[in-house]
Design a protein around this motif. Structure first.
Motif, PDB file in Angstrom:
ATOM      1  N   THR A  93      -1.274 -13.359  -7.750  1.00 32.69           N
ATOM      2  CA  THR A  93      -1.711 -13.145  -6.563  1.00 32.69           C
ATOM      3  C   THR A  93      -3.062 -12.331  -6.589  1.00 32.69           C
ATOM      4  O   THR A  93      -3.388 -11.841  -7.471  1.00 32.69           O
ATOM      5  CB  THR A  93      -1.046 -12.421  -5.661  1.00 32.69           C
ATOM      6  OG1 THR A  93      -1.417 -12.211  -4.330  1.00 32.69           O
ATOM      7  CG2 THR A  93      -0.547 -11.100  -6.141  1.00 32.69           C
ATOM      8  N   LYS A  94      -3.966 -12.554  -5.449  1.00 32.80           N
ATOM      9  CA  LYS A  94      -5.320 -11.706  -5.406  1.00 32.80           C
ATOM     10  C   LYS A  94      -5.041 -10.597  -4.805  1.00 32.80           C
ATOM     11  O   LYS A  94      -4.405 -10.369  -3.686  1.00 32.80           O
ATOM     12  CB  LYS A  94      -6.212 -12.773  -4.468  1.00 32.80           C
ATOM     13  CG  LYS A  94      -6.417 -13.999  -5.422  1.00 32.80           C
ATOM     14  CD  LYS A  94      -7.793 -13.695  -6.327  1.00 32.80           C
ATOM     15  CE  LYS A  94      -8.131 -14.773  -7.059  1.00 32.80           C
ATOM     16  NZ  LYS A  94      -7.545 -15.989  -7.236  1.00 32.80           N
ATOM     17  N   LEU A  95      -6.085  -9.592  -5.230  1.00 36.52           N
ATOM     18  CA  LEU A  95      -6.021  -8.210  -4.768  1.00 36.52           C
ATOM     19  C   LEU A  95      -7.525  -7.959  -4.274  1.00 36.52           C
ATOM     20  O   LEU A  95      -8.419  -8.348  -5.161  1.00 36.52           O
ATOM     21  CB  LEU A  95      -5.749  -7.264  -5.665  1.00 36.52           C
ATOM     22  CG  LEU A  95      -6.127  -5.796  -5.198  1.00 36.52           C
ATOM     23  CD1 LEU A  95      -5.068  -5.343  -4.130  1.00 36.52           C
ATOM     24  CD2 LEU A  95      -5.789  -4.865  -6.426  1.00 36.52           C
ATOM     25  N   ASN A 125       0.824  -1.141   0.218  1.00 39.07           N
ATOM     26  CA  ASN A 125       0.121  -0.073  -0.211  1.00 39.07           C
ATOM     27  C   ASN A 125       0.880   1.162   0.083  1.00 39.07           C
ATOM     28  O   ASN A 125       2.126   1.108   0.050  1.00 39.07           O
ATOM     29  CB  ASN A 125      -0.910   0.001   1.284  1.00 39.07           C
ATOM     30  CG  ASN A 125      -0.417   0.177   2.354  1.00 39.07           C
ATOM     31  OD1 ASN A 125       0.822   0.282   2.626  1.00 39.07           O
ATOM     32  ND2 ASN A 125      -0.962  -0.128   3.409  1.00 39.07           N
ATOM     33  N   ASN A 126       0.141   2.496   0.254  1.00 42.09           N
ATOM     34  CA  ASN A 126       1.058   3.580  -0.092  1.00 42.09           C
ATOM     35  C   ASN A 126       2.014   3.970   1.046  1.00 42.09           C
ATOM     36  O   ASN A 126       2.967   4.678   1.028  1.00 42.09           O
ATOM     37  CB  ASN A 126       0.263   5.023  -0.352  1.00 42.09           C
ATOM     38  CG  ASN A 126      -0.608   5.075   1.039  1.00 42.09           C
ATOM     39  OD1 ASN A 126      -0.689   4.144   1.825  1.00 42.09           O
ATOM     40  ND2 ASN A 126      -1.581   6.003   0.805  1.00 42.09           N
ATOM     41  N   ILE A 141       0.474  -5.931   1.718  1.00 37.09           N
ATOM     42  CA  ILE A 141      -1.100  -6.204   1.866  1.00 37.09           C
ATOM     43  C   ILE A 141      -1.832  -7.072   0.770  1.00 37.09           C
ATOM     44  O   ILE A 141      -0.907  -7.252  -0.212  1.00 37.09           O
ATOM     45  CB  ILE A 141      -1.705  -4.733   1.814  1.00 37.09           C
ATOM     46  CG1 ILE A 141      -1.242  -3.849   0.686  1.00 37.09           C
ATOM     47  CG2 ILE A 141      -1.774  -4.090   3.254  1.00 37.09           C
ATOM     48  CD1 ILE A 141      -1.900  -4.090  -0.581  1.00 37.09           C
ATOM     49  N   ASN A 142      -2.961  -7.289   1.048  1.00 36.55           N
ATOM     50  CA  ASN A 142      -3.656  -8.169  -0.249  1.00 36.55           C
ATOM     51  C   ASN A 142      -5.087  -7.266  -0.245  1.00 36.55           C
ATOM     52  O   ASN A 142      -5.857  -7.588  -1.200  1.00 36.55           O
ATOM     53  CB  ASN A 142      -4.139  -9.355   0.296  1.00 36.55           C
ATOM     54  CG  ASN A 142      -2.821 -10.500  -0.316  1.00 36.55           C
ATOM     55  OD1 ASN A 142      -2.015 -10.901   0.600  1.00 36.55           O
ATOM     56  ND2 ASN A 142      -2.818 -10.566  -1.473  1.00 36.55           N
ATOM     57  N   SER A 143      -5.375  -6.277   0.620  1.00 33.00           N
ATOM     58  CA  SER A 143      -6.531  -5.388   0.257  1.00 33.00           C
ATOM     59  C   SER A 143      -6.308  -4.282   0.401  1.00 33.00           C
ATOM     60  O   SER A 143      -5.643  -3.492   1.152  1.00 33.00           O
ATOM     61  CB  SER A 143      -7.723  -6.171   1.058  1.00 33.00           C
ATOM     62  OG  SER A 143      -7.457  -5.356   2.558  1.00 33.00           O
ATOM     63  N   ILE A 144      -7.010  -3.478  -0.435  1.00 35.08           N
ATOM     64  CA  ILE A 144      -6.897  -1.948  -0.343  1.00 35.08           C
ATOM     65  C   ILE A 144      -8.445  -1.293  -0.347  1.00 35.08           C
ATOM     66  O   ILE A 144      -9.244  -2.124  -1.017  1.00 35.08           O
ATOM     67  CB  ILE A 144      -5.977  -1.302  -1.385  1.00 35.08           C
ATOM     68  CG1 ILE A 144      -6.571  -1.789  -2.643  1.00 35.08           C
ATOM     69  CG2 ILE A 144      -4.404  -1.496  -1.258  1.00 35.08           C
ATOM     70  CD1 ILE A 144      -6.170  -0.799  -3.718  1.00 35.08           C
ATOM     71  N   GLY A 192     -14.228  -5.412  -5.085  1.00 33.86           N
ATOM     72  CA  GLY A 192     -14.313  -6.745  -5.638  1.00 33.86           C
ATOM     73  C   GLY A 192     -13.067  -7.482  -5.220  1.00 33.86           C
ATOM     74  O   GLY A 192     -12.238  -7.027  -4.748  1.00 33.86           O
ATOM     75  N   VAL A 193     -13.092  -8.755  -6.077  1.00 29.49           N
ATOM     76  CA  VAL A 193     -11.811  -9.383  -5.955  1.00 29.49           C
ATOM     77  C   VAL A 193     -11.138  -9.504  -7.235  1.00 29.49           C
ATOM     78  O   VAL A 193     -11.660  -9.836  -8.262  1.00 29.49           O
ATOM     79  CB  VAL A 193     -11.908 -10.974  -5.384  1.00 29.49           C
ATOM     80  CG1 VAL A 193     -10.674 -11.592  -5.358  1.00 29.49           C
ATOM     81  CG2 VAL A 193     -12.689 -10.904  -4.125  1.00 29.49           C
TER      82      VAL A 193
END
Lengths: 426, 292
Positions: A386-388, A287-288, A293-296, A364-365
């Motif tokens: 990889t997933k976000l 992230n910034n 991370i994996n989610s933002i 969403g994913v």
């Protein structure tokens, strides 16, 4: 109430796992008997193994109802119990506990082309396979021409199936399956066959089945077909139902659950495309503030960091970072050739970092794919590394977050204006 | 136990309101289960197609095809005639030895083929068992029926031999179908036990060649049952194939005295084996898809 066609109560299935799971020979039984005291001794020493560790609940207390005309998708990771559930519903295996009732003629397709014999001709196999999956001979007689036309194999109908190309074989197999017309259809992954054009035809056929008001239970890994065919999705995890809702919600939950929050080693991936001079090895998302991370949140910054190894010298490489939605469609991309003037020639190994200061995607994913090419030739391309997860956020600063299921792929700032054309009611 | 109880309850109160056709109840079965013969009848077309498949495929890609059905008993007969008939001078109840042996080899070959194929059938058809539901009993039955085609072909040779030796059948020939059924039933009842066992223990596959060899010695194929002392003759019928073989000889070659008590014992043994085999098979059936 009277609309219920499948009713499952607490279905459970216990499987034995480990080396003694499947068939034994008498010799095994004898050696077992000899080693048994020894094993008991060892076990009591270590105290680690419990006798129950050899059993696993493939399905545990699964209850649900399916109404007439519903098309229900069943999704979940490998080993979640999807296929076990389908096998129980189609009576191939018995539940260990619980029960299910099915009202109506059931047809199950756990595989296409079950019982096909390579030495028999296409014509003979249509009859054989048709009767195996539950059609009557008169029914096959009636549908024979449709099946042959659907499979596009008119010329080869009297050729032995072993001389067929794999495409023809699969088409014929699916054609027979597609003409099974039960009131309730149980399907497992069978759409994942044949070339793209034929797959489209199959999905179309499945859609027709659904429109005719028949009930379908459909197990799949293919989220595109699940979301386009089903009007309800059951998500299984570890043998239990963890979500039973609209497709979009269940699919998102599934995708969200199916990744781990860490650097992903992609050296082992075999399903890559490209000449192979370069190999992506690792990928992680930041992230910034530089945290992994994996989610933002929507509209936040995303940095994709990928390491790679180079086998020979690399001149003028073009790197690409693609963001794909859950249907595998690329919705956002960054190519170094288009957006950056400088990528050095490299040898050995290196790391690229691509930052999107503001991701304009809906929540969403997503999957991150990596690409590198030289002189417009693909050198390495790994999909879905990889997933976000992009979480809903108050991007318009109105205090309102975008709805879970409101549609749309991306967002952008926009302005509204309201004008009265008349202030009187008609 | 609890779930069983529940299931029955629900069946009770839903039957009334749901009368639009087939209702399937899925629940764990315990103990001895019914044979569900009506369901077997419902699936008769599948039995037909599987039998038809076995027949079609049997001699595919062989140079001489169905001639194999004749060659096997014929050559065995020749070998038996030379070694047992000519050299060992084994008596043949006054019948020319070649036809004496061939007449017994017919049901024997049928039996061995059916036994072998049906014992291996579940394992050979695991693709079907793990992917489609149908009454599993069909699988060991189909190859037994398919074996009848070979039998019919080989039977033509017997007709030729009877003409050659000038043997005119008596009215006893009318009982031939009964002995044919008895031999098929013997093969099937052993096949049911062995096929179900074979799913669990693959040793069965290796046992069958032995078993059929021993069984051949214990059956009056190469020798007449009259070699067995009179007072033990009925006991000999415990081997059902003894009854079948003697029955065949009596029905076709018109030997003076019928096989009598021997056959009665054989029939009883087959009935016990067959019914037991059916129940054993049905009981093991639920695990087939998980274990095979």
């Amino acid at each position: 109430m009277s609309d219920i066609v499948i009713r499952a109560e607490n279905l459970s299935k216990l499987y034995r796992i480990g080396s003694r799971e499947s068939y034994k020979t008498l010799r095994d039984v004898l050696t077992d008997a000899i080693y048994a005291p020894l094993r008991w001794f060892r076990k009591s020493n270590s105290g680690l193994q419990t006798p129950n560790s050899n059993f696993i609940w493939a399905l545990k207390d699964v209850s649900f109802e399916v109404n007439h005309g519903e098309v229900v998708g069943i999704i979940g990771r490998n080993g979640a119990g999807k296929s076990t559930l389908l096998k129980i519903l189609s009576r191939i295996t018995e539940p260990t506990a619980g029960y299910a009732r099915i009202y109506g003629r059931v047809g199950s397709l756990l595989e296409v082309g079950t019982g096909f014999h390579p030495d028999l001709t296409g014509r003979e196999n249509i009859y054989l396979n048709g009767s195996i999956i539950g059609m009557k001979k008169a029914e096959i007689d009636r549908k024979f021409n449709d099946i042959v036309t659907f499979a596009e194999i008119e010329k080869f109908i009297d050729t032995q199936v072993k001389h067929y190309s794999s495409g023809m074989y699969v088409r014929l197999a699916f054609a027979v399956a597609a003409h099974l017309e039960p009131e309730i259809l149980l399907v497992d992954e069978v759409l994942a066959v044949g070339d793209a054009a034929f797959q489209k035809k199959c999905i179309g056929k499945m859609g027709d089945v659904a429109k005719e008001g028949r009930t379908v239970v459909f197990v799949s890994h293919n989220m595109v077909s699940v979301s386009s065919l089903c009007n309800r999705v059951i998500l299984l995890k570890g043998g239990q139902i963890i979500e039973d809702s609209k497709p979009s919600i269940a699919i998102e939950r599934y995708l969200r659950e199916s990744f781990a929050d860490q650097t992903v080693d992609i050296r082992v991936r075999q399903d890559r495309i490209g000449l192979g001079k370069v190999r992506f090895t690792k990928v992680r998302l930041l992230n910034n503030s530089g945290e992994q991370i994996n989610s933002i949140g929507m509209g936040e910054s995303l940095t994709v960091e990928a390491e790679f190894e180079v086998n020979s010298e690399l001149t003028n490489p073009v790197f690409g970072v693609l963001i794909d939605n859950m249907f595998g469609e690329t919705v956002l991309r960054g190519y170094s050739r288009e957006s950056s003037s400088f990528v050095p020639d490299v040898c050995g190994s290196g790391k690229i970092t691509c930052t999107f200061p503001k991701i304009p995607l809906m929540h969403g994913v997503y999957g991150i794919s990596l690409w590198v090419s030289i002189l417009r030739e693909c050198v390495d391309f790994v999909r879905n590394t990889t997933k976000l997860v992009i979480e809903p956020a108050d991007v318009y600063k109105t205090g309102v977050r975008p709805e879970k299921d409101g549609g749309g792929l991306c967002f952008t700032d926009h302005l509204w204006r309201f004008d009265y054309l008349s202030n009187r009611l008609k | 136990m609890n779930s069983n109880f529940q299931a029955i309850n629900v069946e009770g109160d839903r039957m009334g309101e749901q009368e639009k056709g087939i209702v399937t109840l899925i629940h764990p079965s315990r103990g001895w289960v019914s044979l569900k013969l009506s369901e077997l009848w419902e699936y008769r077309e599948l039995l037909y197609f599987l039998t038809w498949r076995d027949i079609k495929v049997r001699y595919k890609q062989t140079a001489i095809g169905a001639a194999w059905a004749i060659i096997q008993p014929l050559f065995t007969m020749v070998v038996f005639s030379i070694f047992f008939g000519q050299l060992a001078k084994i008596p043949s109840d006054g019948i020319p030895y070649p036809i004496f042996a061939y007449c017994a080899l017919l049901p024997w070959q049928l039996f061995v083929y059916a036994l072998n194929e049906s014992s291996n059938s579940l394992v050979a058809n695991q693709g079907l068992i793990t992917k489609v539901y149908f009454p599993r009993l069909i699988i060991p039955v189909a190859p037994v029926l398919a074996g009848l085609v070979d039998f019919c072909i080989a039977f033509l040779v017997l007709v030729g031999m009877m003409l050659f030796y000038g043997i005119v059948p008596t009215f006893a020939i009318l009982t031939l179908p009964l002995f044919l059924i008895l031999s098929v039933a013997t093969a099937l009842s052993v096949g049911l036990w062995l096929s179900a066992l074979n799913v669990q223990y693959r040793d069965v596959r290796y046992t069958i060649p032995f078993l059929s060899q021993f069984w051949l010695f214990a059956t009056p194929v190469a020798y007449p049952s009259s070699l067995v002392p009179e007072q033990w003759r009925a006991l000999y019928g415990l081997n059902p194939m003894a009854g079948v073989v003697e029955g065949f000889r009596w029905a076709l070659l018109g030997k003076t005295d019928g096989p009598g008590a021997l056959v009665v014992v054989s029939v009883l043994v087959v009935i016990v084996l067959f019914v037991g085999g059916m129940y054993y098979f049905r009981r093991m059936e639920k695990g087939f898809a998980d274990v095979v």
